[in-house]
Design an enzyme around this catalytic site. Structure first.
Site, mmCIF file in Angstrom:
data_model
loop_
_atom_site.group_PDB
_atom_site.id
_atom_site.type_symbol
_atom_site.label_atom_id
_atom_site.label_comp_id
_atom_site.label_asym_id
_atom_site.label_seq_id
_atom_site.Cartn_x
_atom_site.Cartn_y
_atom_site.Cartn_z
ATOM 1 N N ARG A 224 10.968 -0.983 -6.188
ATOM 2 C CA ARG A 224 12.344 -1.302 -6.561
ATOM 3 C C ARG A 224 13.287 -0.384 -5.799
ATOM 4 N NH1 ARG A 224 10.951 -5.550 -8.155
ATOM 5 N NH2 ARG A 224 10.904 -6.322 -10.290
ATOM 6 N N HIS A 272 14.116 -8.688 -0.406
ATOM 7 C CA HIS A 272 13.344 -8.755 -1.651
ATOM 8 C C HIS A 272 12.458 -10.015 -1.684
ATOM 9 C CE1 HIS A 272 13.329 -7.381 -6.105
ATOM 10 N NE2 HIS A 272 12.187 -7.972 -5.804
HETATM 11 P P1 NAP Z 1 1.271 -2.643 -12.752
HETATM 12 O O1 NAP Z 1 0.011 -3.442 -12.662
HETATM 13 O O2 NAP Z 1 1.905 -2.435 -14.079
HETATM 14 O O3 NAP Z 1 0.940 -1.222 -12.077
HETATM 15 C C1 NAP Z 1 1.832 -0.169 -12.097
HETATM 16 C C2 NAP Z 1 1.147 1.045 -11.509
HETATM 17 O O4 NAP Z 1 2.113 2.111 -11.421
HETATM 18 C C3 NAP Z 1 0.006 1.558 -12.399
HETATM 19 O O5 NAP Z 1 -1.038 2.070 -11.602
HETATM 20 C C4 NAP Z 1 0.687 2.695 -13.182
HETATM 21 O O6 NAP Z 1 -0.170 3.733 -13.600
HETATM 22 C C5 NAP Z 1 1.603 3.247 -12.097
HETATM 23 N N1 NAP Z 1 2.679 4.029 -12.696
HETATM 24 C C6 NAP Z 1 3.602 3.652 -13.616
HETATM 25 N N2 NAP Z 1 4.409 4.687 -13.947
HETATM 26 C C7 NAP Z 1 3.980 5.740 -13.211
HETATM 27 C C8 NAP Z 1 4.383 7.080 -13.111
HETATM 28 N N3 NAP Z 1 5.390 7.569 -13.850
HETATM 29 N N4 NAP Z 1 3.708 7.898 -12.277
HETATM 30 C C9 NAP Z 1 2.652 7.429 -11.563
HETATM 31 N N5 NAP Z 1 2.226 6.160 -11.588
HETATM 32 C C10 NAP Z 1 2.882 5.324 -12.419
HETATM 33 O O7 NAP Z 1 2.398 -3.263 -11.804
HETATM 34 P P2 NAP Z 1 2.207 -4.233 -10.545
HETATM 35 O O8 NAP Z 1 1.961 -5.629 -10.986
HETATM 36 O O9 NAP Z 1 1.242 -3.620 -9.602
HETATM 37 O O10 NAP Z 1 3.698 -4.200 -9.939
HETATM 38 C C11 NAP Z 1 4.281 -3.005 -9.494
HETATM 39 C C12 NAP Z 1 5.741 -3.211 -9.150
HETATM 40 O O11 NAP Z 1 5.871 -3.931 -7.914
HETATM 41 C C13 NAP Z 1 6.572 -4.058 -10.115
HETATM 42 O O12 NAP Z 1 6.931 -3.334 -11.264
HETATM 43 C C14 NAP Z 1 7.763 -4.427 -9.266
HETATM 44 O O13 NAP Z 1 8.767 -3.436 -9.377
HETATM 45 C C15 NAP Z 1 7.214 -4.422 -7.848
HETATM 46 N N6 NAP Z 1 7.206 -5.773 -7.260
HETATM 47 C C16 NAP Z 1 7.975 -5.997 -6.159
HETATM 48 C C17 NAP Z 1 7.958 -7.246 -5.566
HETATM 49 C C18 NAP Z 1 8.741 -7.520 -4.314
HETATM 50 O O14 NAP Z 1 8.851 -8.684 -3.918
HETATM 51 N N7 NAP Z 1 9.265 -6.516 -3.644
HETATM 52 C C19 NAP Z 1 7.171 -8.277 -6.112
HETATM 53 C C20 NAP Z 1 6.415 -8.008 -7.236
HETATM 54 C C21 NAP Z 1 6.430 -6.744 -7.814
HETATM 55 P P3 NAP Z 1 -1.367 3.418 -14.641
HETATM 56 O O15 NAP Z 1 -2.404 2.710 -13.801
HETATM 57 O O16 NAP Z 1 -1.811 4.778 -15.073
HETATM 58 O O17 NAP Z 1 -0.782 2.558 -15.722
HETATM 59 C C1 GLV Z 2 9.650 -9.108 -7.913
HETATM 60 O O1 GLV Z 2 10.328 -8.221 -7.510
HETATM 61 C C2 GLV Z 2 8.795 -9.017 -9.044
HETATM 62 O O2 GLV Z 2 8.926 -8.085 -9.836
HETATM 63 O O3 GLV Z 2 7.933 -9.912 -9.184
#
Ligand code: NAP
Ligand code: GLV
Length: 309
Positions: A224, A272
């Site tokens: 983000r 994005h």
């Molecule tokens: P997720 O499965 O919830 O994984 C989040 C990861 O971040 C987990 O490993 C978590 O640790 C870690 N984390 C959270 N808080 C932390 C902290 N304070 N310190 C260290 N590590 C921390 O999420 P995801 O599905 O992989 O998605 C991640 C993010 O990608 C989304 O929230 C979104 O912002 C972004 N995203 C962007 C796009 C785009 O198009 N640019 C698209 C989709 C998503 P734990 O394993 O210990 O819980």
């Molecule tokens: C996009 O940014 C998502 O969170 O899926």
């Protein structure tokens, strides 16, 4: 019963078609045309207006249109006791993995620097380590970060990942906690951010943390915009400490025209789009979760608002 669709970036027509396929009985109403508030059983949202989810007496489920829920948990007044889900899906993961691998390879093979040299009509070879000599760090080892780390390890990179709690990923060195952050930063020549935006991760990419990367490192921010202190990155690019950046997310979107990143020769800006929710897979998920909550079961991919992801 009806679904309330709120998004300023997604087309309600595409989603209406997708829901027509999986649950024809579900009427899809696009904000602000809520109609009779009592009919709304589920809300599917991206950056909903602050009070838009209040006063819906039969609301059983709030589904994020994205994997991230910061847009929802930070700015919206949420009705108490209604479960909130995020979007977790193989297609979304595949798209993110493609995007992350594309740009890690580009930074590894020094593409932003070669494009800069091309603009300057300069024929010059830059030192090129092998993948197995290149250290890549992934902040966030969840669904998206974990899949990206595994794919990069297959290329032979020395991959490390950072999470909140201890995690184990085959072929990947893992770190957690404050000391873990220092250690992953010190070793990462290419750093990919795939964290959720929470009060703990806000501004995590700043002059201290980015300054702790090895000289010449590249940053790829796919989490983000709120993770990055943009002037700190600009200053570190200017000083030559960082060689390149790929930015898909920004504090203000669309990125304002006055941002220096638009014109920076070694910064790649995309709007994005690293990974985009597909209406067919999205509608299928929401319908499955609606069926679960109608039966009194917890939905899948429920988030914990107290943790923020
Ligand atoms: P997720 O499965 O919830 O994984 C989040 C990861 O971040 C987990 O490993 C978590 O640790 C870690 N984390 C959270 N808080 C932390 C902290 N304070 N310190 C260290 N590590 C921390 O999420 P995801 O599905 O992989 O998605 C991640 C993010 O990608 C989304 O929230 C979104 O912002 C972004 N995203 C962007 C796009 C785009 O198009 N640019 C698209 C989709 C998503 P734990 O394993 O210990 O819980
Ligand atoms: C996009 O940014 C998502 O969170 O899926």
């Amino acid at each position: 019963m009806a679904l309330l669709f709120i998004s300023h970036v997604d087309s309600p027509e595409d989603w209406k078609r997708a829901f027509g396929k999986f649950m024809p009985s579900l009427e899809v109403r696009a904000w602000p045309d809520v109609g009779r508030a009592e009919d709304i059983e589920v809300a599917l949202v991206w950056r909903p207006p602050r009070e838009s989810l209040l006063n819906l007496p039969n609301l059983k489920l709030i589904a994020s249109l994205g994997a991230g829920v910061d847009h929802l948990l930070r700015d919206t007044l949420l009705p108490k006791g209604v479960p909130v889900t995020r979007f977790v899906d193989d297609d979304l993961t595949a798209m993110m993995t493609e995007y992350a691998v594309l740009h890690v390879l580009a930074c590894h093979r020094r593409l932003p620097e070669y494009l800069d040299l091309q603009r300057r009509l300069e024929w010059r070879e830059l030192p090129q380590p092998l993948a197995r000599e290149r250290r890549v760090g992934i902040l966030g080892l969840g669904v998206l970060g974990g899949a990206t780390a595994r794919k990069l390890a297959e290329f032979g990179f020395q991959v490390a990942g950072y999470s909140r709690s201890p995690r184990s990923v085959p072929g990947v060195e893992t770190f957690h906690g404050a000391d873990g952050l220092k250690r992953i930063l010190a070793r990462s020549e290419i750093l990919v951010c795939l964290l959720p935006l929470t009060p703990e991760t806000e501004a995590i990419l700043n002059k201290e943390t980015l300054g702790a990367l090895p000289k010449g490192a590249a940053l790829i921010n796919l989490g983000r915009g709120g993770h990055l202190v943009e002037p700190d990155l600009a200053a570190l690019m200017e000083s030559g400490h960082l060689s390149a950046a790929v930015l898909d997310v920004f504090r203000k979107e669309p990125l304002p025209l006055e941002s220096p990143f638009w014109r920076h020769p070694r910064v790649i800006v995309t709007p994005h789009v690293a990974s985009i929710t597909n209406p067919e897979s999205g509608a299928r998920k929401v319908v499955a979760n609606l069926e679960r909550v109608r039966k009194g079961l917890p939905p899948q991919d429920q988030v914990d608002p107290s943790v923020g992801y």
